[in-house]
Write an enzyme that holds these catalytic residues in place. Structure first.
Site, PDB file in Angstrom:
ATOM      1  N   HIS A  12       0.823  -1.210   0.000  1.00 33.78           N
ATOM      2  CA  HIS A  12       0.000   0.000   0.000  1.00 33.78           C
ATOM      3  C   HIS A  12       0.859   1.264   0.000  1.00 33.78           C
ATOM      4  O   HIS A  12       2.061   1.235   0.269  1.00 33.78           O
ATOM      5  CB  HIS A  12      -0.926   0.006   1.219  1.00 33.78           C
ATOM      6  N   GLU A  85      -2.551  -7.203   7.564  1.00 31.70           N
ATOM      7  CA  GLU A  85      -1.300  -7.109   8.311  1.00 31.70           C
ATOM      8  C   GLU A  85      -1.375  -7.981   9.563  1.00 31.70           C
ATOM      9  O   GLU A  85      -2.454  -8.447   9.963  1.00 31.70           O
ATOM     10  CB  GLU A  85      -1.051  -5.633   8.676  1.00 31.70           C
TER      11      GLU A  85
END
Length: 204
Positions: A12, A85
């Site tokens: 990202h 994550e």
């Protein structure tokens, strides 16, 4: 070597949590203005990739770049929660140095259960690997793009290299850096790590 199946891993863009040096984990932090620009550069590069599918972690900092890639490729985003994550439990929302002081953490103390509510490295690697194997099987003869997180990329690399659970690679994955995992004869291979050529040097 001719790769039949390829997964392109896009980290990202820069998030507010990155700038503040926060432990983000499963918490949502929006992209910064720079992060949005990084996502735009990545989306432009991937516009002609010929990818057959687009997957992304549903966390905001990955979801927004995925939507940018969707606009340039015409692909629909398919959400993959297992590519989120690592879940840092009670440490999420804290700065790294503050959490280290609070629980007396150094080096390999992360991921071994010393932080209340953390996921644990075994569970993390298991879910990331499970999702990776599923997509490998689904895309045996084409290319898929996956938008995810630095920790997720690291877990995949560690698994592919056969490292023990708490042996971490010294791997820097820049914002909107691209890593590529190809497969030939049933064996996945690391083709590219952290390619940021699409991002101007002063925007990295």
């Amino acid at each position: 070597m001719l790769f039949r199946s390829t997964l392109l891993l896009l980290r990202h863009g820069e998030s507010e949590g990155n700038v503040l040096r926060m432990i983000q984990g499963w918490r949502d932090y929006p992209l910064t203005e720079r992060g949005h620009r990084q996502a735009s550069y990545a989306a432009q590069r991937l516009a002609t990739s010929g990818a057959a599918a687009l997957y992304a972690s549903p966390l905001l900092r990955a979801a927004d770049p995925a939507r940018a890639v969707a606009r340039t490729t015409g692909l629909d985003v398919q959400w993959t929660p297992d590519f989120r994550e690592y879940h840092f439990g009670a440490a999420e929302g804290m700065r790294w140095n503050d959490a280290a002081r609070r629980w007396g953490l150094v080096d390999r103390d992360w991921g071994v259960g010393r932080v209340p509510g953390e996921e644990g490295m075994e569970a993390f690697r298991a879910r990331v690997s499970r999702q990776f194997d599923e997509l490998r099987a689904r895309h045996r003869d084409d290319l898929a793009i996956c938008v995810l997180h630095a920790g997720t990329v690291g877990a995949l690399i560690e698994e592919l290299c056969g490292l023990p659970l708490h042996e971490h690679v010294a791997l820097y994955t820049g914002n909107c850096g691209i890593s590529v995992i190809g497969e030939a004869d049933g064996t996945p291979s690391i083709v590219t790590l952290n390619d940021q050529r699409h991002i101007p040097a002063d925007e990295r």
